[in-house]
Design a protein around this motif. Structure first.
Motif, short mmCIF file in Angstrom:
data_model
loop_
_atom_site.label_atom_id
_atom_site.label_comp_id
_atom_site.label_asym_id
_atom_site.label_seq_id
_atom_site.Cartn_x
_atom_site.Cartn_y
_atom_site.Cartn_z
N GLN A 3 60.90 -45.74 20.10
CA GLN A 3 60.95 -44.68 19.10
C GLN A 3 59.57 -44.55 18.47
OE1 GLN A 3 63.42 -47.35 18.85
NE2 GLN A 3 64.50 -46.10 20.35
N MET A 4 59.17 -43.31 18.23
CA MET A 4 57.85 -43.05 17.69
C MET A 4 57.97 -42.04 16.57
SD MET A 4 56.03 -42.86 21.39
CE MET A 4 54.41 -43.12 20.73
N VAL A 5 57.35 -42.35 15.44
CA VAL A 5 57.43 -41.49 14.28
C VAL A 5 56.03 -41.20 13.77
CG1 VAL A 5 58.31 -41.22 11.94
CG2 VAL A 5 59.68 -42.44 13.67
N TRP A 36 47.82 -38.92 22.04
CA TRP A 36 48.11 -37.79 21.17
C TRP A 36 47.93 -36.50 21.97
CZ3 TRP A 36 50.01 -38.15 16.28
CH2 TRP A 36 49.89 -39.37 15.61
N PHE A 37 48.90 -35.63 21.83
CA PHE A 37 48.83 -34.28 22.38
C PHE A 37 49.01 -33.30 21.22
CE2 PHE A 37 49.08 -34.47 27.10
CZ PHE A 37 49.17 -35.83 27.25
N ARG A 38 48.69 -32.04 21.47
CA ARG A 38 48.94 -31.02 20.45
C ARG A 38 49.39 -29.74 21.14
NH1 ARG A 38 42.69 -29.93 18.38
NH2 ARG A 38 41.97 -28.84 20.25
N THR A 97 52.59 -40.05 21.72
CA THR A 97 53.29 -40.28 22.96
C THR A 97 52.91 -41.64 23.54
OG1 THR A 97 53.78 -39.33 25.14
CG2 THR A 97 51.52 -39.17 24.37
N ALA A 98 53.72 -42.14 24.45
CA ALA A 98 53.45 -43.44 25.07
C ALA A 98 53.98 -43.44 26.50
CB ALA A 98 54.11 -44.56 24.28
N ARG A 99 53.38 -44.31 27.29
CA ARG A 99 53.83 -44.47 28.67
C ARG A 99 53.81 -45.94 29.04
NH1 ARG A 99 49.89 -44.71 32.69
NH2 ARG A 99 51.31 -43.62 34.11
N GLY A 100 54.64 -46.30 30.01
CA GLY A 100 54.73 -47.70 30.39
C GLY A 100 53.60 -48.15 31.29
N GLY A 101 53.08 -47.25 32.11
CA GLY A 101 52.06 -47.64 33.06
C GLY A 101 50.67 -47.63 32.44
N ALA A 102 49.75 -48.28 33.14
CA ALA A 102 48.36 -48.29 32.71
C ALA A 102 47.70 -46.98 33.10
CB ALA A 102 47.63 -49.46 33.34
N GLY A 112 56.40 -40.84 28.86
CA GLY A 112 57.85 -40.82 28.78
C GLY A 112 58.43 -40.87 27.39
N TYR A 113 57.65 -41.25 26.42
CA TYR A 113 58.14 -41.37 25.05
C TYR A 113 57.35 -40.45 24.14
CZ TYR A 113 59.93 -45.68 27.08
OH TYR A 113 60.54 -46.60 27.89
N TRP A 114 58.08 -39.72 23.28
CA TRP A 114 57.46 -38.73 22.41
C TRP A 114 58.01 -38.83 20.99
CZ3 TRP A 114 53.61 -35.41 24.00
CH2 TRP A 114 53.36 -35.36 25.37
N GLY A 115 57.13 -38.59 20.01
CA GLY A 115 57.58 -38.44 18.65
C GLY A 115 58.03 -37.02 18.39
N GLN A 116 58.44 -36.75 17.17
CA GLN A 116 58.97 -35.43 16.82
C GLN A 116 57.88 -34.42 16.49
OE1 GLN A 116 58.68 -37.88 14.73
NE2 GLN A 116 57.90 -36.98 12.84
#
Length: 124
Positions: A3-5, A36-38, A97-102, A112-116
């Motif tokens: 979870q990402m906030v 970070w994306f926008r 955002t986050a990802r499991g791979g390098a 694969g993981y995103w905040g709101q």
């Protein structure tokens, strides 16, 4: 799951600064890279910056290089985006955002993981 906030967005005048924070929780040990994306209205989501969790290596888009700084606090499982010399064209919703791979990858589908998201508005 991770979870990402995000927090720290707001309204700022051109030339000003903001610092975004992203607190990660859950299975954070499964993540290797944070970014970070926008996304501005009517535009596609675009890469801003990424950081490797372990080594701290960083990558920036050309549009923010030398103005933005991504960093992390491993003990707090938190990623930051310091934004200086803000411009009206930086106005967007910013997503952590986050990802499991390098790998400091730049496509949204690689994460694969995103905040709101948190809104950043820069007035001229």
């Amino acid at each position: 799951q991770v979870q990402m906030v995000e927090s720290g967005g707001g309204l700022v005048q051109a030339g000003g600064s903001l610092r975004l924070s992203c607190a990660a929780s859950g299975r954070t040990f499964s993540t290797s890279t944070f970014g970070w994306f926008r996304q501005a209205p009517g535009k596609e989501r675009e890469f801003v910056a990424a950081i490797s969790w372990r080594a701290g290596s960083t990558l920036y888009s050309d549009s923010v290089k030398a103005r933005f700084t991504i960093s992390r606090d491993n003990a707090k499982s938190t990623v930051y985006l310091q934004m200086n010399s803000l411009r009206p064209e930086d106005t967007a919703v910013y997503y952590c955002t986050a990802r499991g791979g390098a790998g400091l990858l730049q496509q949204p589908d690689d994460y694969g993981y995103w905040g709101q998201g948190t809104q950043v508005t820069v007035s001229s």
